[in-house]
Design an enzyme around this catalytic site. Structure first.
Site, mmCIF file in Angstrom:
data_model
loop_
_atom_site.group_PDB
_atom_site.id
_atom_site.type_symbol
_atom_site.label_atom_id
_atom_site.label_comp_id
_atom_site.label_asym_id
_atom_site.label_seq_id
_atom_site.Cartn_x
_atom_site.Cartn_y
_atom_site.Cartn_z
ATOM 1 N N THR A 113 -12.504 5.819 7.258
ATOM 2 C CA THR A 113 -13.120 5.008 6.212
ATOM 3 C C THR A 113 -12.686 3.557 6.391
ATOM 4 O OG1 THR A 113 -11.327 5.205 4.595
ATOM 5 C CG2 THR A 113 -12.970 6.979 4.633
ATOM 6 N N LYS A 154 1.148 4.239 -2.949
ATOM 7 C CA LYS A 154 0.894 5.662 -2.719
ATOM 8 C C LYS A 154 2.104 6.518 -3.065
ATOM 9 C CE LYS A 154 -3.325 5.140 -1.614
ATOM 10 N NZ LYS A 154 -4.393 5.641 -2.514
ATOM 11 N N TYR A 166 0.843 -1.201 0.000
ATOM 12 C CA TYR A 166 0.000 0.000 0.000
ATOM 13 C C TYR A 166 0.876 1.248 0.000
ATOM 14 C CZ TYR A 166 -3.322 3.529 1.604
ATOM 15 O OH TYR A 166 -4.092 4.679 1.716
#
Length: 287
Positions: A261, A228, A224
């Site tokens: 989230t 990014k 991840y």
């Protein structure tokens, strides 16, 4: 189990903007406060940028939930027409987002294309791109927002294309999507491409970037972080190549900080960052 809920959200969209209490549902499910500054942005952003935005079209990947939904709603408030791709088998999520945007912004033009977009499948990206080119029109803003998270102790997974799944969904699928949509971007007087990055990008270095699909010794959280960082490098690369591709415009990357989230629950952040204890400086709340 919050992590089971985060997986269900990723795969089934158990929360979606078509719910009457979507903001409250996010807070109940993922923790953290409701968006604090967003209502003010919905007032100020259109006033500041509406005149320049009307008549333009934006496509937001992952615009059917989470941060992407709020970005899409704000762009609609500023006067842009929106394209919100649906995910395969989860069209209710995108339809719910489109309806919620129309309620919040009367008169908003929101389209959910008939062909879905799965960034975890290069074939799906190509099919979606071909559909968008067939529809024609101009694309002025492309927001590369959709993303998948992962925790340090999770198992590495691969897509049918044989790429690590997080890297493909967050980065490689978006790279191909930009390529597929170049004909629409060329028609814009000034196109903008924005990659949704994260401060997790600081967890990786140049050595990681030089071996994108070598997952030896890696884990989903590292993948991840790499994805990014890759979105920032993509913005730099696009800015040196767009003009050669006959696109007038610019690319940039955005960092939203920490948001409540399902993606951050996918990360299992307390465990991943080594802060499993409560009541001390290693407590998540202290962070």
């Amino acid at each position: 189990d919050p992590r089971a809920a985060a997986t269900a959200q990723r795969d089934e969209a158990i929360l979606h903007p078509g719910m009457t209490d979507y903001d409250a549902a996010l807070t109940r499910t993922w923790g953290g406060p409701a968006p604090r500054w967003f209502p003010l942005a919905m007032k100020r952003y259109p006033a500041a940028h509406g005149a320049a935005s009307r008549g333009r079209t934006a496509l937001v990947t992952g615009g059917s939930s989470g941060l992407g939904f709020y970005a899409a709603k704000l762009l609609a408030a500023a006067g842009l027409a929106l394209v919100v791709p649906a995910r395969p088998g989860i069209r209710h999520e995108a339809d719910g987002a489109a309806n919620a945007i129309r309620v919040a912004v009367p008169g908003a033009a929101v389209t959910v294309p008939a062909v879905p977009l799965d960034l975890g499948s290069l074939g799906s990206v190509r099919e979606f791109g071909a559909h968008m080119r067939e529809l024609g029109g101009t694309l002025d803003v492309l927001v590369l927002n959709a993303g998948r998270g992962g925790a340090a102790l999770d198992q590495i997974e691969y897509t049918p294309d044989e790429f690590e799944v997080i890297l493909q969904v967050n980065l490689l699928g978006h790279v191909l999507l930009v390529h597929e949509l170049l004909p629409l971007l060329r028609r814009s007087p000034h196109a903008r491409i924005v990659g949704h990055s994260s401060s997790a990008r600081f967890n990786v270095g140049e050595a990681h970037a030089r071996r994108l699909n070598d997952t030896r010794g890696s884990d989903p959280w590292t993948q991840y972080s790499l994805s990014k960082a890759g979105l920032c490098l993509l913005a730099r690369a696009l800015n040196s190549r767009l003009s050669k591709a006959d696109v007038t415009g610019a690319a940039s990357a955005a960092d939203p900080g920490i948001a409540a989230t399902g993606v951050n629950v996918q990360h299992d952040l307390a465990q991943t960052l080594g802060m499993p204890q409560r009541g001390g400086p290693r407590d998540t709340k202290a962070l």
